[in-house]
Design a protein around this motif. Structure first.
Motif, PDB file in Angstrom:
ATOM      1  N   HIS A   1      19.250  50.995   3.962  1.00 53.04           N
ATOM      2  CA  HIS A   1      20.437  50.286   4.441  1.00 53.04           C
ATOM      3  C   HIS A   1      20.668  49.008   3.625  1.00 53.04           C
ATOM      4  CE1 HIS A   1      23.582  49.099   7.200  1.00 53.04           C
ATOM      5  NE2 HIS A   1      22.996  47.924   7.319  1.00 53.04           N
ATOM      6  N   ILE A   2      19.606  48.254   3.364  1.00 49.34           N
ATOM      7  CA  ILE A   2      19.823  47.023   2.590  1.00 49.34           C
ATOM      8  C   ILE A   2      20.131  47.320   1.127  1.00 49.34           C
ATOM      9  CG2 ILE A   2      18.517  45.556   4.175  1.00 49.34           C
ATOM     10  CD1 ILE A   2      16.501  45.343   1.646  1.00 49.34           C
ATOM     11  N   PHE A   3      19.661  48.463   0.617  1.00 51.99           N
ATOM     12  CA  PHE A   3      20.047  48.845  -0.746  1.00 51.99           C
ATOM     13  C   PHE A   3      21.560  49.048  -0.809  1.00 51.99           C
ATOM     14  CE2 PHE A   3      15.657  51.020  -1.329  1.00 51.99           C
ATOM     15  CZ  PHE A   3      15.050  49.787  -1.498  1.00 51.99           C
ATOM     16  N   ASN A   4      22.130  49.650   0.220  1.00 51.96           N
ATOM     17  CA  ASN A   4      23.581  49.839   0.286  1.00 51.96           C
ATOM     18  C   ASN A   4      24.306  48.501   0.375  1.00 51.96           C
ATOM     19  OD1 ASN A   4      23.532  52.645   0.078  1.00 51.96           O
ATOM     20  ND2 ASN A   4      23.240  52.893   2.268  1.00 51.96           N
ATOM     21  N   ILE A   5      23.770  47.590   1.178  1.00 53.50           N
ATOM     22  CA  ILE A   5      24.358  46.243   1.269  1.00 53.50           C
ATOM     23  C   ILE A   5      24.313  45.575  -0.100  1.00 53.50           C
ATOM     24  CG2 ILE A   5      24.028  43.909   2.210  1.00 53.50           C
ATOM     25  CD1 ILE A   5      23.018  45.261   4.813  1.00 53.50           C
ATOM     26  N   ALA A   6      23.185  45.712  -0.777  1.00 55.30           N
ATOM     27  CA  ALA A   6      23.023  45.101  -2.104  1.00 55.30           C
ATOM     28  C   ALA A   6      24.080  45.639  -3.068  1.00 55.30           C
ATOM     29  CB  ALA A   6      21.618  45.375  -2.637  1.00 55.30           C
ATOM     30  N   LYS A   7      24.255  46.936  -3.096  1.00 54.03           N
ATOM     31  CA  LYS A   7      25.225  47.541  -4.018  1.00 54.03           C
ATOM     32  C   LYS A   7      26.645  47.081  -3.703  1.00 54.03           C
ATOM     33  CE  LYS A   7      22.395  51.547  -4.980  1.00 54.03           C
ATOM     34  NZ  LYS A   7      22.143  52.958  -4.691  1.00 54.03           N
ATOM     35  N   LYS A   8      26.987  47.036  -2.432  1.00 59.03           N
ATOM     36  CA  LYS A   8      28.344  46.624  -2.041  1.00 59.03           C
ATOM     37  C   LYS A   8      28.630  45.170  -2.371  1.00 59.03           C
ATOM     38  CE  LYS A   8      28.755  49.952   1.688  1.00 59.03           C
ATOM     39  NZ  LYS A   8      28.663  50.163   3.132  1.00 59.03           N
ATOM     40  N   ASN A   9      27.572  44.369  -2.502  1.00 55.81           N
ATOM     41  CA  ASN A   9      27.733  42.933  -2.751  1.00 55.81           C
ATOM     42  C   ASN A   9      27.311  42.518  -4.156  1.00 55.81           C
ATOM     43  OD1 ASN A   9      28.616  41.593  -0.071  1.00 55.81           O
ATOM     44  ND2 ASN A   9      27.121  43.155   0.502  1.00 55.81           N
ATOM     45  N   ASP A  10      27.234  43.485  -5.065  1.00 59.97           N
ATOM     46  CA  ASP A  10      26.903  43.236  -6.471  1.00 59.97           C
ATOM     47  C   ASP A  10      25.571  42.523  -6.667  1.00 59.97           C
ATOM     48  OD1 ASP A  10      29.204  44.478  -7.447  1.00 59.97           O
ATOM     49  OD2 ASP A  10      30.387  42.652  -7.180  1.00 59.97           O
ATOM     50  N   VAL A  11      24.640  42.792  -5.769  1.00 62.04           N
ATOM     51  CA  VAL A  11      23.285  42.253  -5.913  1.00 62.04           C
ATOM     52  C   VAL A  11      22.580  43.055  -7.006  1.00 62.04           C
ATOM     53  CG1 VAL A  11      21.040  42.060  -4.761  1.00 62.04           C
ATOM     54  CG2 VAL A  11      23.129  41.400  -3.549  1.00 62.04           C
ATOM     55  N   LYS A  12      21.959  42.362  -7.934  1.00 58.24           N
ATOM     56  CA  LYS A  12      21.306  43.030  -9.060  1.00 58.24           C
ATOM     57  C   LYS A  12      19.807  43.188  -8.884  1.00 58.24           C
ATOM     58  CE  LYS A  12      24.836  41.616 -12.280  1.00 58.24           C
ATOM     59  NZ  LYS A  12      25.290  40.539 -13.120  1.00 58.24           N
TER      60      LYS A  12
ATOM     61  N   ILE B   1       4.302  39.460  -5.214  1.00 57.40           N
ATOM     62  CA  ILE B   1       5.750  39.342  -5.310  1.00 57.40           C
ATOM     63  C   ILE B   1       6.255  40.611  -5.987  1.00 57.40           C
ATOM     64  CG2 ILE B   1       7.703  37.959  -6.125  1.00 57.40           C
ATOM     65  CD1 ILE B   1       5.708  36.533  -4.160  1.00 57.40           C
ATOM     66  N   PHE B   2       7.194  41.261  -5.338  1.00 57.93           N
ATOM     67  CA  PHE B   2       7.784  42.487  -5.867  1.00 57.93           C
ATOM     68  C   PHE B   2       9.260  42.271  -6.159  1.00 57.93           C
ATOM     69  CE2 PHE B   2       4.047  44.365  -3.965  1.00 57.93           C
ATOM     70  CZ  PHE B   2       3.801  45.504  -4.717  1.00 57.93           C
ATOM     71  N   GLN B   3       9.756  43.061  -7.093  1.00 57.89           N
ATOM     72  CA  GLN B   3      11.174  43.013  -7.442  1.00 57.89           C
ATOM     73  C   GLN B   3      11.688  44.432  -7.643  1.00 57.89           C
ATOM     74  OE1 GLN B   3      12.934  40.189 -10.478  1.00 57.89           O
ATOM     75  NE2 GLN B   3      12.927  42.077 -11.678  1.00 57.89           N
ATOM     76  N   LYS B   4      12.912  44.652  -7.230  1.00 50.70           N
ATOM     77  CA  LYS B   4      13.591  45.921  -7.489  1.00 50.70           C
ATOM     78  C   LYS B   4      14.938  45.598  -8.109  1.00 50.70           C
ATOM     79  CE  LYS B   4      15.570  50.031  -5.289  1.00 50.70           C
ATOM     80  NZ  LYS B   4      14.990  51.048  -6.159  1.00 50.70           N
ATOM     81  N   ARG B   5      15.220  46.209  -9.226  1.00 46.33           N
ATOM     82  CA  ARG B   5      16.531  46.076  -9.864  1.00 46.33           C
ATOM     83  C   ARG B   5      17.466  47.105  -9.244  1.00 46.33           C
ATOM     84  NH1 ARG B   5      17.045  41.844 -13.033  1.00 46.33           N
ATOM     85  NH2 ARG B   5      15.149  41.241 -14.088  1.00 46.33           N
ATOM     86  N   ILE B   6      18.698  46.693  -8.981  1.00 50.40           N
ATOM     87  CA  ILE B   6      19.689  47.572  -8.380  1.00 50.40           C
ATOM     88  C   ILE B   6      20.663  48.014  -9.456  1.00 50.40           C
ATOM     89  CG2 ILE B   6      21.517  47.761  -6.645  1.00 50.40           C
ATOM     90  CD1 ILE B   6      18.711  47.377  -5.442  1.00 50.40           C
ATOM     91  N   ASN B   7      20.867  49.315  -9.564  1.00 53.81           N
ATOM     92  CA  ASN B   7      21.781  49.891 -10.556  1.00 53.81           C
ATOM     93  C   ASN B   7      23.188  49.888  -9.968  1.00 53.81           C
ATOM     94  OD1 ASN B   7      23.205  51.369 -12.389  1.00 53.81           O
ATOM     95  ND2 ASN B   7      21.807  53.115 -12.393  1.00 53.81           N
ATOM     96  N   LEU B   8      24.068  49.110 -10.572  1.00 51.82           N
ATOM     97  CA  LEU B   8      25.439  48.989 -10.088  1.00 51.82           C
ATOM     98  C   LEU B   8      26.424  49.778 -10.955  1.00 51.82           C
ATOM     99  CD1 LEU B   8      25.471  45.136  -9.423  1.00 51.82           C
ATOM    100  CD2 LEU B   8      25.150  46.954  -7.737  1.00 51.82           C
ATOM    101  N   THR B   9      25.974  50.422 -12.000  1.00 49.49           N
ATOM    102  CA  THR B   9      26.882  51.044 -12.956  1.00 49.49           C
ATOM    103  C   THR B   9      27.745  52.127 -12.325  1.00 49.49           C
ATOM    104  OG1 THR B   9      25.144  52.547 -13.659  1.00 49.49           O
ATOM    105  CG2 THR B   9      25.471  50.564 -14.976  1.00 49.49           C
TER     106      THR B   9
END
Length: 158
Positions: free
Chosen positions: A96-107, A147-155
């Motif tokens: 669900h938060i991945f979807n929020i991230a994509k909709k809000n241009d979170v990288k 500390i973890f990081q995930k990059r979100i693909n917005l392409t």
């Protein structure tokens, strides 16, 4: 997760205090001390913080809290009632938060987790988070944090 409903808590909800109390009760049942009532209220008054609760049969069974501004999201906490653990609810909340991230241009999404929380670490790795740092003696008891990081693909959204 057909029978699980997600809902964002808003400070203007007439029953937002009941929802906050339910969140704190779940933490208490799990012997966690992540947040406080005052902190949640303060965060809900800030447009960058979001609490999403998971409900089954109108009972709160978990939540995820996030903070995002510009192109970065911090996953603050994800908590699931004991009876609902290992049933996919944490995955459902993450998706669900991945979807929020994509909709809000979170990288990118950042989070920290105790080195002893193997179940959470495995969940984050499963969803493509990468370990980027170790914070020595980060927690009150001296435990380290990863500390973890995930990059979100917005392409695909362009």
């Amino acid at each position: 997760m057909k029978t699980i409903n997600l809902e964002q808590i808003h400070i203007i909800d007439s029953n937002y205090m009941q929802k906050i109390n339910a969140i704190l009760q779940i933490e208490k049942e799990l012997n966690l001390h992540i947040t406080s009532k005052a902190s949640i209220i303060s965060e809900l008054n800030n447009n960058y913080y979001h609490y999403i609760i998971a409900k089954k049969n109108n009972i709160i069974v978990g939540y995820i809290s996030i903070f995002y501004m510009f192109d970065t999201m911090d996953l603050i906490s994800i908590v699931v009632k004991k009876d609902f653990q290992k049933k996919g609810l944490a995955s459902f909340l993450l998706e669900h938060i991945f979807n929020i991230a994509k909709k809000n241009d979170v990288k990118k999404i950042l989070l920290e987790v105790r080195v002893s929380n193997i179940a959470a670490i495995n969940l984050y790795l499963k969803y493509g988070f990468k370990k980027i740092h170790l914070r020595k003696s980060y927690y009150d008891n001296g435990e380290d944090a990863l500390i973890f990081q995930k990059r979100i693909n917005l392409t695909h959204l362009k």
